[in-house]
Design an enzyme around this catalytic site. Sequence first.
Site, PDB file in Angstrom:
ATOM      1  N   HIS A 102       0.835  -1.195   0.000  1.00 26.26           N
ATOM      2  CA  HIS A 102       0.000   0.000   0.000  1.00 26.26           C
ATOM      3  C   HIS A 102       0.878   1.257   0.000  1.00 26.26           C
ATOM      4  O   HIS A 102       2.086   1.189   0.203  1.00 26.26           O
ATOM      5  CB  HIS A 102      -0.921   0.034   1.226  1.00 26.26           C
ATOM      6  CG  HIS A 102      -2.115  -0.858   1.097  1.00 26.26           C
ATOM      7  ND1 HIS A 102      -2.079  -2.198   1.414  1.00 26.26           N
ATOM      8  CD2 HIS A 102      -3.388  -0.604   0.674  1.00 26.26           C
ATOM      9  CE1 HIS A 102      -3.274  -2.727   1.199  1.00 26.26           C
ATOM     10  NE2 HIS A 102      -4.072  -1.786   0.748  1.00 26.26           N
ATOM     11  N   LYS A 139      -0.832   4.852   4.512  1.00 23.91           N
ATOM     12  CA  LYS A 139      -1.717   3.893   5.179  1.00 23.91           C
ATOM     13  C   LYS A 139      -1.204   3.612   6.575  1.00 23.91           C
ATOM     14  O   LYS A 139      -0.049   3.212   6.765  1.00 23.91           O
ATOM     15  CB  LYS A 139      -1.832   2.594   4.377  1.00 23.91           C
ATOM     16  CG  LYS A 139      -2.873   1.638   4.964  1.00 23.91           C
ATOM     17  CD  LYS A 139      -3.219   0.524   4.007  1.00 23.91           C
ATOM     18  CE  LYS A 139      -4.264  -0.409   4.603  1.00 23.91           C
ATOM     19  NZ  LYS A 139      -5.534   0.301   4.910  1.00 23.91           N
TER      20      LYS A 139
END
Length: 238
Positions: A135, A139
Site C-alpha cells: 500500500h 496507510k
Amino acid sequence: MKILLIGYGKMGKTIEQLALAKGHEIVGKIDHASIAQLSDFNAQNTEVAIEFTHPEAAFGNIAYCLENGIPVVSGSTGWQERMPEAKELCEKHAGSFMYASNFSIGVNLFFHFNEYIASRMQQYPEYAIGIREIHHTQKVDHPSGTAITTAEGILKSYRNLDGWVNEETETEGKLPIVSERTDDVIGTHIVRYASAIDEIELSHVAHSRTGFAAGALMAAEWLPGKKGVFGMKDLMNL
C-alpha cells in the site's frame, strides 16, 4: 438519498463525486470526526452515513450512528477488535450496519475465489502459503484490513494454522502476512502457494480508489430499510 460523510479524506471525496453524479444529496461532511460534530446533524435528515476514518475514531462514529438510528456503512480498518461491541449495539438499537474491510467488487470476488482455492489447496501440504500486501506510505494500519480478511478466508480451511502473523519470516503454525509501504501504490494483495517445483498465485491490484468508493456507495444505497449487521457477501449474494 441523503448521505452523511464521516471522514472526508481521499476516499470521502471520491464517494462524494460519485454520489453527486448519481443525484444523491450530501447532507454533511465531517473531516476529523468527533461526537460533537456528529451531534450537529439531524438523524431525521440523514438516510445513511458512510464512515471512512482512522482506527481510533471508527468505533465511536459507528456507535453514535447506531444509537441515533442512522444506518451506517463503514470501511475503516484497524478497529476490528471492537466489532463484537458494534454488533451488540446494532442488535440493541435494532440498527442497520454494514462493514467491509474493502468495498471493491473486484476485491470481494478475490475474497470469494481465495476461500475456494484455499479449500482445495489445503489437501496439498507441500505448498507453503503466504500473503503479501503493498500500500501507499500514508496507510496507517498494517497488515491491511483486506489482508486480514484474506487470511481469515484461508484459515477457514487451514485448521492446522493457528492464526496469522505480520512478519517476513515464516513462523511455525502461523499464516505469514508481509506488509510493504511504497509511494503511489493504491493497494495490491497477493496469495502465494509455493512448492519446490512450482508456485500458484492469486492477486488483486487496484489501479484507483474508484472501485472502493463505488462499492461503498452501492452498499449505502442497499442498506437503508434493512436491520442487522451485513457485509459485501450479503450485497453480492456470494
